[in-house]
Enzyme design. Structure first.
Site, PDB file in Angstrom:
ATOM      1  N   VAL A  10       0.938 -11.180   6.829  1.00  0.00           N
ATOM      2  CA  VAL A  10       0.450 -12.542   6.559  1.00  0.00           C
ATOM      3  C   VAL A  10       1.596 -13.482   6.186  1.00  0.00           C
ATOM      4  O   VAL A  10       1.361 -14.600   5.752  1.00  0.00           O
ATOM      5  CB  VAL A  10      -0.610 -12.534   5.425  1.00  0.00           C
ATOM      6  CG1 VAL A  10      -1.831 -11.728   5.837  1.00  0.00           C
ATOM      7  CG2 VAL A  10      -0.034 -11.999   4.113  1.00  0.00           C
ATOM      8  N   ASP A  11       2.833 -13.026   6.385  1.00  0.00           N
ATOM      9  CA  ASP A  11       3.986 -13.789   5.901  1.00  0.00           C
ATOM     10  C   ASP A  11       4.479 -14.860   6.859  1.00  0.00           C
ATOM     11  O   ASP A  11       5.309 -15.694   6.492  1.00  0.00           O
ATOM     12  CB  ASP A  11       5.145 -12.846   5.549  1.00  0.00           C
ATOM     13  CG  ASP A  11       5.461 -11.854   6.662  1.00  0.00           C
ATOM     14  OD1 ASP A  11       5.633 -12.282   7.821  1.00  0.00           O
ATOM     15  OD2 ASP A  11       5.542 -10.642   6.370  1.00  0.00           O
ATOM     16  N   CYS A  20     -16.253 -25.265   2.374  1.00  0.00           N
ATOM     17  CA  CYS A  20     -16.353 -26.119   3.566  1.00  0.00           C
ATOM     18  C   CYS A  20     -15.431 -25.698   4.695  1.00  0.00           C
ATOM     19  O   CYS A  20     -15.526 -26.225   5.806  1.00  0.00           O
ATOM     20  CB  CYS A  20     -16.101 -27.578   3.200  1.00  0.00           C
ATOM     21  SG  CYS A  20     -14.368 -27.974   2.824  1.00  0.00           S
ATOM     22  N   ASN A  63       7.500   4.278  13.080  1.00  0.00           N
ATOM     23  CA  ASN A  63       7.101   4.255  11.676  1.00  0.00           C
ATOM     24  C   ASN A  63       7.815   5.369  10.935  1.00  0.00           C
ATOM     25  O   ASN A  63       8.032   6.456  11.488  1.00  0.00           O
ATOM     26  CB  ASN A  63       5.588   4.425  11.543  1.00  0.00           C
ATOM     27  CG  ASN A  63       5.066   3.971  10.197  1.00  0.00           C
ATOM     28  OD1 ASN A  63       5.266   2.821   9.790  1.00  0.00           O
ATOM     29  ND2 ASN A  63       4.410   4.861   9.476  1.00  0.00           N
ATOM     30  N   ARG A 121       0.796  -1.219   0.000  1.00  0.00           N
ATOM     31  CA  ARG A 121       0.000   0.000   0.000  1.00  0.00           C
ATOM     32  C   ARG A 121       0.836   1.279   0.000  1.00  0.00           C
ATOM     33  O   ARG A 121       0.295   2.359  -0.144  1.00  0.00           O
ATOM     34  CB  ARG A 121      -0.907   0.039   1.233  1.00  0.00           C
ATOM     35  CG  ARG A 121      -2.056  -0.944   1.192  1.00  0.00           C
ATOM     36  CD  ARG A 121      -3.017  -0.664   2.339  1.00  0.00           C
ATOM     37  NE  ARG A 121      -4.117  -1.595   2.363  1.00  0.00           N
ATOM     38  CZ  ARG A 121      -4.083  -2.777   2.943  1.00  0.00           C
ATOM     39  NH1 ARG A 121      -2.992  -3.182   3.543  1.00  0.00           N
ATOM     40  NH2 ARG A 121      -5.130  -3.570   2.935  1.00  0.00           N
ATOM     41  N   HIS A 176      -4.879 -10.614   9.859  1.00  0.00           N
ATOM     42  CA  HIS A 176      -5.288 -10.785   8.459  1.00  0.00           C
ATOM     43  C   HIS A 176      -5.009 -12.189   7.936  1.00  0.00           C
ATOM     44  O   HIS A 176      -4.982 -12.403   6.725  1.00  0.00           O
ATOM     45  CB  HIS A 176      -4.591  -9.732   7.597  1.00  0.00           C
ATOM     46  CG  HIS A 176      -4.966  -8.324   7.963  1.00  0.00           C
ATOM     47  ND1 HIS A 176      -4.139  -7.242   7.762  1.00  0.00           N
ATOM     48  CD2 HIS A 176      -6.084  -7.822   8.526  1.00  0.00           C
ATOM     49  CE1 HIS A 176      -4.731  -6.142   8.189  1.00  0.00           C
ATOM     50  NE2 HIS A 176      -5.910  -6.470   8.659  1.00  0.00           N
ATOM     51  N   CYS A 214     -10.693 -27.490  -3.762  1.00  0.00           N
ATOM     52  CA  CYS A 214     -10.582 -28.151  -2.470  1.00  0.00           C
ATOM     53  C   CYS A 214     -10.653 -29.663  -2.651  1.00  0.00           C
ATOM     54  O   CYS A 214     -11.526 -30.175  -3.367  1.00  0.00           O
ATOM     55  CB  CYS A 214     -11.717 -27.667  -1.563  1.00  0.00           C
ATOM     56  SG  CYS A 214     -11.848 -28.540   0.020  1.00  0.00           S
TER      57      CYS A 214
END
Length: 237
Positions: free
Chosen positions: A89-90, A118, A206, A20, A107, A140
């Protein structure tokens, strides 16, 4: 207890891009966002085919934990109460050595797949082996439904139970570190305010200003790989 909210900036030093950011993938190629948008993914087999190719080529598979990941592991192993709430998500926090029970993945994770029909889960590596063997859009194996990475795609809501646990951790901590996150994506960003209102010491690390800087006790602009180890070293004293 120390709670640490980690964002994309923690993983960029491991070679995983910030999607992002100003130079992120979504800015450079807006069409790429469709590959991780639930409505497009479910409606279009071609989007799914491209998504699987993107997963195969992801820098996650060659990435190694960096100094920030290792500093969190050292802090946890020193016996200090620690919980990590991550927007990433790594899975690099666990690769570095943090126990699963100490990491809350807001996430989800790209290291597993989940069936949209399912709910069956399995390792991403096995699904990617099927793609390499010629299955462009592997279904799946349990029910034939559409598989996706076990991540929260754009257009999907966060798991209510996961979010509730994140809020509980945040309210219970004495120190809350927001590291490498722009604090612009809700509801994760609101955790910084929840921590501050609950009386925790709020520290934001940051490169760019965030909407919550005014609430912070400290704002650090130094590189994360240097700043986070130093902050955690101070907390161990």
């Amino acid at each position: 207890m120390v709670a640490v909210l980690t964002g994309a900036g923690v993983s960029t030093e491991s070679g995983i891009p910030d999607y992002r950011g100003p130079a992120g993938l979504w800015r450079r190629d807006p069409e790429a966002e469709k590959l991780v948008t639930y409505s497009y993914y479910m409606a279009d087999p071609e989007i799914r085919r491209r998504s699987w190719l993107m997963r195969r080529e992801s820098p996650v598979w060659s990435a190694e934990p960096n100094a920030a990941h290792r500093a969190l592991v050292d802090f946890e192993r020193s016996g200090h109460p620690l919980r990590v709430i991550t927007q990433n998500v790594d899975g690099l926090h666990q690769v570095a050595g943090l126990p699963d029970r100490k990491v809350l993945e807001l996430h989800g994770t790209t290291r597993y797949v989940a069936c949209t029909a399912c709910g069956a889960r399995g390792p991403m590596a096995a699904a990617l082996e099927r793609v390499a063997a010629g299955e462009a859009d592997p279904p799946c194996l349990e029910c034939g439904g559409v598989l996706k990475s076990a991540t929260v795609m754009f257009g999907q809501a966060l798991d209510d139970q996961v979010l509730a646990r994140a809020v509980a951790i945040t309210r219970a901590c004495e120190v809350f570190l927001a590291v490498g996150t722009s604090l612009q994506v809700q509801p994760a960003a609101s955790l910084a305010e929840i921590a501050a209102r609950a009386g925790a010491r709020l520290v934001i690390v940051n490169a760019e200003p965030t909407p919550y800087d005014s609430l912070a006790d400290d704002v650090v602009r130094e590189p994360i790989g240097r700043a986070l180890p130093a902050l955690l070293a101070d907390l161990r004293r």
